[in-house]
Write an enzyme that holds these catalytic residues in place. Structure first.
Site, short mmCIF file in Angstrom:
data_model
loop_
_atom_site.label_atom_id
_atom_site.label_comp_id
_atom_site.label_asym_id
_atom_site.label_seq_id
_atom_site.Cartn_x
_atom_site.Cartn_y
_atom_site.Cartn_z
N PHE A 16 40.08 73.14 45.26
CA PHE A 16 39.60 72.06 44.38
C PHE A 16 38.06 71.97 44.39
O PHE A 16 37.40 72.19 43.35
CB PHE A 16 40.26 70.76 44.86
CG PHE A 16 39.58 69.49 44.47
CD1 PHE A 16 39.17 69.26 43.16
CD2 PHE A 16 39.37 68.49 45.43
CE1 PHE A 16 38.55 68.06 42.81
CE2 PHE A 16 38.76 67.29 45.08
CZ PHE A 16 38.34 67.08 43.78
N ALA A 80 36.84 76.77 53.31
CA ALA A 80 38.20 77.20 53.65
C ALA A 80 38.68 76.44 54.88
O ALA A 80 37.97 76.35 55.88
CB ALA A 80 38.21 78.70 53.94
N SER A 123 34.37 66.13 57.31
CA SER A 123 35.18 65.02 56.78
C SER A 123 34.87 63.71 57.49
O SER A 123 34.57 63.70 58.70
CB SER A 123 36.66 65.37 56.98
OG SER A 123 37.46 64.22 56.82
N TYR A 147 43.07 67.53 63.05
CA TYR A 147 42.18 67.82 61.92
C TYR A 147 40.77 67.30 62.20
O TYR A 147 39.78 68.02 62.02
CB TYR A 147 42.75 67.15 60.65
CG TYR A 147 41.89 67.30 59.43
CD1 TYR A 147 41.87 68.49 58.71
CD2 TYR A 147 41.09 66.24 58.98
CE1 TYR A 147 41.08 68.62 57.57
CE2 TYR A 147 40.31 66.36 57.85
CZ TYR A 147 40.30 67.55 57.15
OH TYR A 147 39.51 67.68 56.03
N ARG A 274 51.45 53.45 55.20
CA ARG A 274 51.68 54.75 55.85
C ARG A 274 51.21 54.67 57.29
O ARG A 274 50.13 54.14 57.56
CB ARG A 274 50.84 55.83 55.16
CG ARG A 274 51.48 56.38 53.96
CD ARG A 274 50.89 57.65 53.42
NE ARG A 274 49.47 57.85 53.41
CZ ARG A 274 48.85 58.59 52.50
NH1 ARG A 274 49.52 59.17 51.53
NH2 ARG A 274 47.56 58.78 52.56
C1 UD2 Z 1 41.46 61.00 53.40
C2 UD2 Z 1 41.57 62.49 53.23
C3 UD2 Z 1 42.18 63.12 54.44
C4 UD2 Z 1 41.45 62.71 55.70
C5 UD2 Z 1 41.39 61.19 55.78
C6 UD2 Z 1 40.55 60.74 56.95
C7 UD2 Z 1 41.85 62.90 50.84
C8 UD2 Z 1 42.81 63.30 49.78
N1 UD2 Z 1 42.40 62.80 52.07
O1 UD2 Z 1 42.75 60.44 53.47
O2 UD2 Z 1 42.15 64.53 54.30
O3 UD2 Z 1 40.15 63.27 55.69
O4 UD2 Z 1 40.78 60.66 54.59
O5 UD2 Z 1 40.40 59.37 56.97
O6 UD2 Z 1 40.66 62.75 50.63
N2 UD2 Z 1 48.02 55.83 48.67
C9 UD2 Z 1 48.94 55.08 47.96
N3 UD2 Z 1 49.80 55.74 47.14
C10 UD2 Z 1 49.81 57.11 47.00
C11 UD2 Z 1 48.87 57.86 47.76
C12 UD2 Z 1 47.98 57.20 48.59
O7 UD2 Z 1 48.98 53.85 48.07
O8 UD2 Z 1 50.61 57.65 46.25
C13 UD2 Z 1 47.05 55.12 49.53
C14 UD2 Z 1 47.10 55.61 50.97
O9 UD2 Z 1 48.10 54.96 51.70
C15 UD2 Z 1 45.69 55.26 51.42
C16 UD2 Z 1 44.84 55.42 50.16
O10 UD2 Z 1 45.75 55.40 49.06
O11 UD2 Z 1 45.61 53.94 51.88
C17 UD2 Z 1 44.07 56.73 50.10
O12 UD2 Z 1 44.97 57.78 50.40
P1 UD2 Z 1 44.54 59.33 50.29
O13 UD2 Z 1 45.68 60.12 50.79
O14 UD2 Z 1 44.03 59.64 48.94
O15 UD2 Z 1 43.27 59.46 51.25
P2 UD2 Z 1 43.04 59.04 52.78
O16 UD2 Z 1 41.81 58.20 52.77
O17 UD2 Z 1 44.25 58.49 53.39
#
Ligand code: UD2
Length: 317
Positions: A16, A80, A123, A147, A274
């Site tokens: 991406f 990567a 990250s 991670y 989650r």
């Molecule tokens: C991000 C990074 C992850 C890691 C993490 C560290 C992304 C995609 N992921 O996770 O790799 O670095 O930060 O803190 O950048 N949610 C919903 N519905 C959905 C999907 C997500 O409510 O269908 C919520 C999820 O529960 C969370 C928020 O949206 O509260 C963001 O979720 P995410 O998976 O996009 O990113 P994050 O911050 O959990």
């Protein structure tokens, strides 16, 4: 800004963020090589530039491929990685071989081949869920997953290579990056890509928790620009920078914005939070602003609009 290098290797260039870096490098006349094992990256992200790049399909742990890919390269953008936090929890050793040993291999090949600069993608996961907000680079990292440990190790090795071996390095701690080409297909995909594809099919999104948790979203083109700046500017050397927008958006607000943009009226379905989810995330971006003169150019509305257009007209972007 006229770039001060003519060739670059993008590891994870079929992914991406990596594929957007490839696009911008080509647009600026840089010769581009890509190494990608296509585990999460996809050739279709590079289909529109396929004839213009050297593509090495393989793993960053494979010394032979690295040696070939790095020939004549001035700058490496290292993206990567095993990017799924869950996968690193399930496979701590295998993922460390890529994220930890693989990053070390990139630094080592840079040392052996006199690469001018290595820009490493890290990250905000390294902060864990320490309650202090916004996150500042001077805070003590508190990794909560393999991670996060692996990303932090990469940063520390980058610093050692910078200071001990004179390999110029810079590390970028991404907050929540979004934009075209982000894969919505796994439950652990970025929330914006998932919500965009829900909107496209007029389906109900799932919101985990009450939806008042917030994130700091940054558009992928801004992430590309700061990668190029970090490669260009030696003030970045040996440093780690937060890369975010310094603005917070709740998950409820996000869905409301998407509904407003698409004229949809769909109520989300709420599910329990989650496990392991961080409640709030926000970047302090003063360090990258004062050191590299970077601040994001795309407003959240602009970035979302571009992402929405791309979701509706898939190929090409
Ligand atoms: C991000 C990074 C992850 C890691 C993490 C560290 C992304 C995609 N992921 O996770 O790799 O670095 O930060 O803190 O950048 N949610 C919903 N519905 C959905 C999907 C997500 O409510 O269908 C919520 C999820 O529960 C969370 C928020 O949206 O509260 C963001 O979720 P995410 O998976 O996009 O990113 P994050 O911050 O959990």
């Amino acid at each position: 800004m006229k770039l001060n290098f003519k060739s670059a290797l993008v590891t994870g260039g079929a992914g991406f963020i990596g594929s957007h870096i490839v696009d911008e490098l080509l647009a600026q006349g840089v010769k581009v090589a890509v190494i990608d094992n296509l585990s999460t990256g996809n050739r279709k992200n590079l289909a529109h530039v396929w004839e213009r790049i050297s593509f090495f399909q393989g793993d960053i742990r494979d010394q032979n491929i690295l040696n070939k890919a790095v020939q004549g390269i001035e700058v490496i953008f290292h993206l990567a990685a095993v990017v799924s936090v869950t996968q690193t929890v399930e496979q701590p050793i295998d993922s460390a071989m890529v994220n930890d040993f693989g990053t070390l291999s990139i630094l080592e090949v840079a040392r052996q081949f006199d690469v001018k600069k290595v820009v490493i993608s890290s990250s905000c996961a390294v902060y864990g869920d320490s309650p202090q907000l916004p996150k500042v680079e001077t805070m003590m990292p508190l990794p909560l997953s393999p991670y996060a440990v692996q990303k932090l190790t990469g940063e520390l090795n980058a610093k050692v290579y910078n200071d001990l071996y004179g390999v110029k390095t810079a590390c970028l701690r991404y907050f929540n990056v979004y934009g075209p080409r982000q894969d919505p297909s796994s439950p652990y995909s970025g929330v914006i890509s998932i919500f965009m594809s829900k909107a496209a099919s007029q389906a109900k999104p799932l919101i985990y928790g009450d939806g008042n948790q917030y994130r700091d979203f940054i558009f992928v083109k801004d992430v590309v620009r700061v990668n190029l700046l970090a490669a260009y500017d030696d003030d970045a050397c040996g440093k780690v920078f937060n890369i975010g927008s310094a603005k917070q958006t709740t998950i409820n607000q996000l869905w409301e914005m998407i509904c407003a943009m698409t004229a949809l009226k769909i109520k989300p379905e709420y599910q329990p939070a989650r496990s392991g989810d961080i409640r709030e995330s926000l970047a302090d971006i003063e360090c990258v602003r004062s050191t590299l003169g970077f601040s994001p150019e795309y407003s959240f509305e602009q970035g979302l609009e571009i992402t929405l257009q791309a979701t509706n007209h898939k190929p090409g972007h």
